[in-house]
Design a protein around this motif. Structure first.
Motif, PDB file in Angstrom:
ATOM      1  N   GLY A 181      50.988   9.647  -7.592  1.00 52.31           N
ATOM      2  CA  GLY A 181      50.571   9.261  -6.942  1.00 52.31           C
ATOM      3  C   GLY A 181      50.286   7.465  -7.427  1.00 52.31           C
ATOM      4  O   GLY A 181      50.276   6.564  -6.970  1.00 52.31           O
ATOM      5  N   ILE A 182      49.526   7.393  -8.511  1.00 51.40           N
ATOM      6  CA  ILE A 182      49.588   6.182  -9.598  1.00 51.40           C
ATOM      7  C   ILE A 182      50.931   5.598  -9.589  1.00 51.40           C
ATOM      8  O   ILE A 182      51.322   4.587  -8.989  1.00 51.40           O
ATOM      9  CB  ILE A 182      49.122   5.888 -10.473  1.00 51.40           C
ATOM     10  N   ALA A 183      51.767   6.614 -10.584  1.00 55.57           N
ATOM     11  CA  ALA A 183      53.460   5.792 -10.019  1.00 55.57           C
ATOM     12  C   ALA A 183      54.023   5.008  -8.194  1.00 55.57           C
ATOM     13  O   ALA A 183      54.576   4.400  -8.491  1.00 55.57           O
ATOM     14  CB  ALA A 183      54.380   6.561 -10.922  1.00 55.57           C
ATOM     15  N   ALA A 184      53.423   6.317  -7.168  1.00 55.67           N
ATOM     16  CA  ALA A 184      54.115   5.726  -6.758  1.00 55.67           C
ATOM     17  C   ALA A 184      53.660   4.292  -6.202  1.00 55.67           C
ATOM     18  O   ALA A 184      53.939   3.381  -5.717  1.00 55.67           O
ATOM     19  CB  ALA A 184      53.719   6.664  -5.421  1.00 55.67           C
ATOM     20  N   VAL A 185      51.739   4.106  -6.367  1.00 55.48           N
ATOM     21  CA  VAL A 185      51.360   3.072  -6.355  1.00 55.48           C
ATOM     22  C   VAL A 185      51.953   1.519  -6.615  1.00 55.48           C
ATOM     23  O   VAL A 185      52.149   0.590  -5.825  1.00 55.48           O
ATOM     24  CB  VAL A 185      49.958   3.167  -6.151  1.00 55.48           C
ATOM     25  N   LYS A 186      51.990   1.726  -7.703  1.00 56.67           N
ATOM     26  CA  LYS A 186      52.667   0.823  -9.059  1.00 56.67           C
ATOM     27  C   LYS A 186      53.959   0.495  -8.454  1.00 56.67           C
ATOM     28  O   LYS A 186      54.041  -0.457  -8.491  1.00 56.67           O
ATOM     29  CB  LYS A 186      53.212   1.267 -10.451  1.00 56.67           C
ATOM     30  N   ARG A 187      54.785   1.449  -8.156  1.00 52.71           N
ATOM     31  CA  ARG A 187      56.659   1.614  -8.054  1.00 52.71           C
ATOM     32  C   ARG A 187      56.474   0.445  -6.176  1.00 52.71           C
ATOM     33  O   ARG A 187      57.117  -0.354  -6.228  1.00 52.71           O
ATOM     34  CB  ARG A 187      56.887   2.843  -7.801  1.00 52.71           C
ATOM     35  N   ASP A 188      55.785   1.248  -5.159  1.00 51.72           N
ATOM     36  CA  ASP A 188      55.983   0.848  -3.579  1.00 51.72           C
ATOM     37  C   ASP A 188      54.645  -0.281  -3.414  1.00 51.72           C
ATOM     38  O   ASP A 188      55.357  -1.244  -2.359  1.00 51.72           O
ATOM     39  CB  ASP A 188      54.920   2.087  -2.961  1.00 51.72           C
ATOM     40  N   ALA A 189      53.845  -0.690  -4.311  1.00 46.05           N
ATOM     41  CA  ALA A 189      52.440  -1.847  -3.493  1.00 46.05           C
ATOM     42  C   ALA A 189      52.828  -2.988  -3.668  1.00 46.05           C
ATOM     43  O   ALA A 189      53.452  -3.998  -2.928  1.00 46.05           O
ATOM     44  CB  ALA A 189      51.516  -1.803  -4.456  1.00 46.05           C
ATOM     45  N   PRO A 190      54.275  -3.771  -4.864  1.00 45.85           N
ATOM     46  CA  PRO A 190      54.477  -4.912  -4.553  1.00 45.85           C
ATOM     47  C   PRO A 190      55.642  -5.213  -3.494  1.00 45.85           C
ATOM     48  O   PRO A 190      55.523  -6.313  -2.936  1.00 45.85           O
ATOM     49  CB  PRO A 190      55.512  -5.130  -6.117  1.00 45.85           C
ATOM     50  N   VAL A 191      56.761  -4.242  -3.055  1.00 49.23           N
ATOM     51  CA  VAL A 191      56.629  -4.521  -2.021  1.00 49.23           C
ATOM     52  C   VAL A 191      56.248  -4.202  -0.359  1.00 49.23           C
ATOM     53  O   VAL A 191      56.950  -4.257   0.331  1.00 49.23           O
ATOM     54  CB  VAL A 191      58.635  -4.127  -1.949  1.00 49.23           C
ATOM     55  N   ALA A 192      55.419  -3.768  -0.361  1.00 46.21           N
ATOM     56  CA  ALA A 192      54.736  -3.321   0.501  1.00 46.21           C
ATOM     57  C   ALA A 192      54.683  -3.964   1.902  1.00 46.21           C
ATOM     58  O   ALA A 192      53.550  -5.467   1.575  1.00 46.21           O
ATOM     59  CB  ALA A 192      53.700  -1.793   0.544  1.00 46.21           C
ATOM     60  N   GLU A 193      54.561  -3.822   3.057  1.00 43.91           N
ATOM     61  CA  GLU A 193      54.546  -4.887   4.016  1.00 43.91           C
ATOM     62  C   GLU A 193      52.746  -4.672   4.541  1.00 43.91           C
ATOM     63  O   GLU A 193      52.351  -3.945   4.382  1.00 43.91           O
ATOM     64  CB  GLU A 193      55.287  -4.682   5.637  1.00 43.91           C
ATOM     65  N   VAL A 194      52.225  -6.241   5.314  1.00 45.52           N
ATOM     66  CA  VAL A 194      50.665  -4.972   5.804  1.00 45.52           C
ATOM     67  C   VAL A 194      51.027  -5.302   7.359  1.00 45.52           C
ATOM     68  O   VAL A 194      51.531  -5.443   8.155  1.00 45.52           O
ATOM     69  CB  VAL A 194      49.984  -6.666   5.567  1.00 45.52           C
ATOM     70  N   ASP A 195      50.591  -4.144   7.827  1.00 44.31           N
ATOM     71  CA  ASP A 195      51.055  -4.147   9.085  1.00 44.31           C
ATOM     72  C   ASP A 195      49.777  -4.130   9.766  1.00 44.31           C
ATOM     73  O   ASP A 195      48.284  -3.019   9.704  1.00 44.31           O
ATOM     74  CB  ASP A 195      51.490  -2.146   9.523  1.00 44.31           C
ATOM     75  N   ASP A 196      48.869  -5.478  10.579  1.00 45.71           N
ATOM     76  CA  ASP A 196      47.510  -5.132  10.767  1.00 45.71           C
ATOM     77  C   ASP A 196      47.436  -4.573  12.071  1.00 45.71           C
ATOM     78  O   ASP A 196      47.756  -5.455  13.407  1.00 45.71           O
ATOM     79  CB  ASP A 196      47.428  -6.729  11.095  1.00 45.71           C
ATOM     80  N   LEU A 197      46.755  -3.385  12.395  1.00 50.10           N
ATOM     81  CA  LEU A 197      46.473  -2.953  13.891  1.00 50.10           C
ATOM     82  C   LEU A 197      45.651  -3.681  13.847  1.00 50.10           C
ATOM     83  O   LEU A 197      45.095  -3.178  15.148  1.00 50.10           O
ATOM     84  CB  LEU A 197      46.529  -1.174  13.299  1.00 50.10           C
ATOM     85  N   THR A 198      44.817  -4.168  13.811  1.00 50.38           N
ATOM     86  CA  THR A 198      43.458  -4.468  14.616  1.00 50.38           C
ATOM     87  C   THR A 198      43.803  -5.548  15.940  1.00 50.38           C
ATOM     88  O   THR A 198      43.605  -5.923  16.605  1.00 50.38           O
ATOM     89  CB  THR A 198      42.358  -5.658  14.287  1.00 50.38           C
ATOM     90  N   LEU A 199      45.566  -5.820  15.721  1.00 53.66           N
ATOM     91  CA  LEU A 199      45.986  -7.162  16.560  1.00 53.66           C
ATOM     92  C   LEU A 199      46.512  -6.310  17.812  1.00 53.66           C
ATOM     93  O   LEU A 199      46.724  -6.502  19.340  1.00 53.66           O
ATOM     94  CB  LEU A 199      47.373  -7.131  16.343  1.00 53.66           C
ATOM     95  N   LEU A 200      46.580  -4.734  17.965  1.00 46.29           N
ATOM     96  CA  LEU A 200      46.372  -3.983  19.032  1.00 46.29           C
ATOM     97  C   LEU A 200      45.409  -3.227  20.295  1.00 46.29           C
ATOM     98  O   LEU A 200      45.219  -3.220  21.261  1.00 46.29           O
ATOM     99  CB  LEU A 200      46.851  -2.323  18.650  1.00 46.29           C
ATOM    100  N   SER A 201      44.248  -3.936  19.294  1.00 43.53           N
ATOM    101  CA  SER A 201      43.092  -3.841  20.093  1.00 43.53           C
ATOM    102  C   SER A 201      42.526  -5.114  20.973  1.00 43.53           C
ATOM    103  O   SER A 201      43.305  -6.278  21.246  1.00 43.53           O
ATOM    104  CB  SER A 201      42.083  -4.357  19.659  1.00 43.53           C
TER     105      SER A 201
END
Length: 64
Positions: free
Chosen positions: A44-64
């Motif tokens: 799980g740590i390896a996945a965060v290290k690998r994927d976080a630099p390219v992860a998008e931000v999905d602001d779900l508060t905009l749906l409210s």
């Protein structure tokens, strides 16, 4: 103590999880799900290290 850092911990129920501490003040900024083995937790740590630099931000508060 050097920051940022991942800390692997073991819950009272025997599951493993990790906390991510911030670079600036060492506060916990993320806590993982529970893992049944320490190796799965490390994966799980390896996945965060690998994927976080390219992860998008999905602001779900905009749906409210």
């Amino acid at each position: 103590m050097a920051f940022p850092k991942f800390e692997i911990k073991k819950s009272k129920s025997g599951d493993y999880y990790f906390n991510l501490r911030s670079k600036g003040n060492g506060e916990i900024i993320a806590t993982s799900e529970m893992y049944s083995s320490k190796q799965n937790c490390k994966n799980g740590i390896a996945a965060v290290k690998r994927d976080a630099p390219v992860a998008e931000v999905d602001d779900l508060t905009l749906l409210s």
